[in-house]
Design a protein around this motif. Structure first.
Motif, short mmCIF file in Angstrom:
data_model
loop_
_atom_site.label_atom_id
_atom_site.label_comp_id
_atom_site.label_asym_id
_atom_site.label_seq_id
_atom_site.Cartn_x
_atom_site.Cartn_y
_atom_site.Cartn_z
N GLU A 38 42.99 36.22 38.35
CA GLU A 38 43.30 37.61 38.13
C GLU A 38 42.06 38.29 37.49
OE1 GLU A 38 45.72 38.93 39.61
OE2 GLU A 38 46.99 37.39 39.99
N PRO A 39 42.03 39.60 37.62
CA PRO A 39 42.90 40.29 38.34
C PRO A 39 42.49 40.47 39.89
CG PRO A 39 41.26 41.50 37.40
CD PRO A 39 41.00 40.14 36.64
N HIS A 40 43.44 40.64 40.69
CA HIS A 40 43.22 40.87 41.99
C HIS A 40 42.88 39.45 42.75
CE1 HIS A 40 42.81 45.23 41.77
NE2 HIS A 40 41.77 45.17 40.75
N VAL A 116 36.11 30.71 43.23
CA VAL A 116 36.00 31.34 44.45
C VAL A 116 36.66 30.71 45.71
CG1 VAL A 116 34.65 32.42 46.36
CG2 VAL A 116 34.03 32.53 43.92
N ALA A 117 37.91 31.47 46.09
CA ALA A 117 38.85 30.78 46.97
C ALA A 117 38.15 30.69 48.49
CB ALA A 117 40.12 31.60 46.93
N ASP A 118 37.34 31.73 48.76
CA ASP A 118 36.51 31.48 49.94
C ASP A 118 35.45 32.61 49.95
OD1 ASP A 118 35.97 31.08 52.65
OD2 ASP A 118 37.82 32.06 53.53
N GLY A 129 41.02 48.97 56.80
CA GLY A 129 42.21 48.29 56.67
C GLY A 129 42.04 47.14 55.60
N ILE A 130 40.99 46.81 55.18
CA ILE A 130 40.92 45.80 54.25
C ILE A 130 40.91 46.35 53.01
CG2 ILE A 130 39.68 43.94 53.26
CD1 ILE A 130 41.08 43.26 56.00
N SER A 131 41.76 46.06 52.11
CA SER A 131 41.62 46.65 50.62
C SER A 131 40.77 45.92 49.54
CB SER A 131 43.08 46.89 50.06
OG SER A 131 42.94 47.68 48.83
N LEU A 132 39.53 46.07 49.36
CA LEU A 132 38.69 45.42 48.35
C LEU A 132 39.30 45.60 47.07
CD1 LEU A 132 35.30 46.25 49.92
CD2 LEU A 132 36.59 44.23 50.59
N ALA A 133 38.87 44.50 46.10
CA ALA A 133 39.33 44.60 44.64
C ALA A 133 38.56 45.81 43.96
CB ALA A 133 38.97 43.12 44.18
#
Length: 233
Positions: A38-40, A116-118, A129-133
């Motif tokens: 977090e956040p995002h 980092v997850a990916d 359509g992709i909402s960036l942090a």
């Protein structure tokens, strides 16, 4: 006028955000990381990090490139884009971020860093359509426009190419970054008449069925005179 007491001075954090751009499959692509905290958490974002004590801005940018993009200092052209500091852009506090644009040719797949997850390359065309942090959509938009503009007046396009390249490959850079097709003949004429832009080599690319294309390398110039304008090809 008396000065305010030190305790009233707000705490402001400074960070760097990296907009790493390359061409993959002929498409302008950006490196994004998926946040693992977090956040995002779970959202895609630009690589970045807070400035460490005693570290300058360039040093922080290269550290983030190494940690989150697996890129050394010689792999990319790095330059500042602008500073973003609107209150509320980061829920952790007032964070001022210096955005750096990093451009390179045929950059490798990233190795996932800590927290980092990916991490992977995204075609700019696939980000609808992709909402960036955070405010990273705004940061990315400003950086892409900077790259598009600098291709008009500088020799920056060659940073997307190998050491030796054809005019067709160079035109492909402009078409990918600008998002439009260019007339091959007009582009060839304008690119080759700009002093210091290109050096013609005495050899050709491997034949692909037609007449072998002449090879070029980057010249010593940094500015395009006359410029290559998006308004017309």
């Amino acid at each position: 006028m008396s000065s305010s007491p030190q305790s009233s001075v707000p705490e402001i954090h400074v960070a760097v955000d990296l907009i790493v751009l390359t061409l993959r499959g002929g498409e302008l692509s950006v490196l994004l990381i998926q946040r693992d905290d977090e956040p995002h958490k779970g959202s895609w974002a630009l690589p970045g990090g807070f400035i460490e004590y005693g570290e300058d801005l360039d040093g922080a940018a290269y550290r983030v490139l190494s940690d989150e993009a697996s890129l050394g200092s010689g792999a990319v052209h790095l330059e500042q884009v602008r500073t973003f500091g609107a209150p509320g852009r980061d829920p952790r506090g007032h964070v001022v971020s210096v955005a750096f644009m990093a451009l390179g040719a045929d950059l490798p797949d990233p190795l996932r860093g800590e927290d980092v997850a990916d991490a992977r390359w995204w075609s700019i065309a696939d980000l609808d359509g992709i909402s960036l942090a955070f405010d990273h959509a705004t940061v990315l938009e400003a950086s892409i426009e900077r790259a598009r503009s600098k291709l008009e007046y500088t020799t920056l396009a060659v940073t997307f190419l190998p050491e030796e390249f054809t005019i067709s490959q160079l035109r492909g850079v402009y078409e990918s970054v600008w998002g439009r097709s260019l007339d091959a003949g007009n582009f060839h004429r304008k690119a080759t008449r700009s002093e210091g832009f290109l050096v013609e080599l005495d050899r050709h690319a491997a034949p692909t069925g037609g007449r072998p294309a002449r090879l070029y390398r980057a010249g010593s110039g940094t500015s395009l005179v006359p410029p290559l304008l998006r308004a017309g090809d």
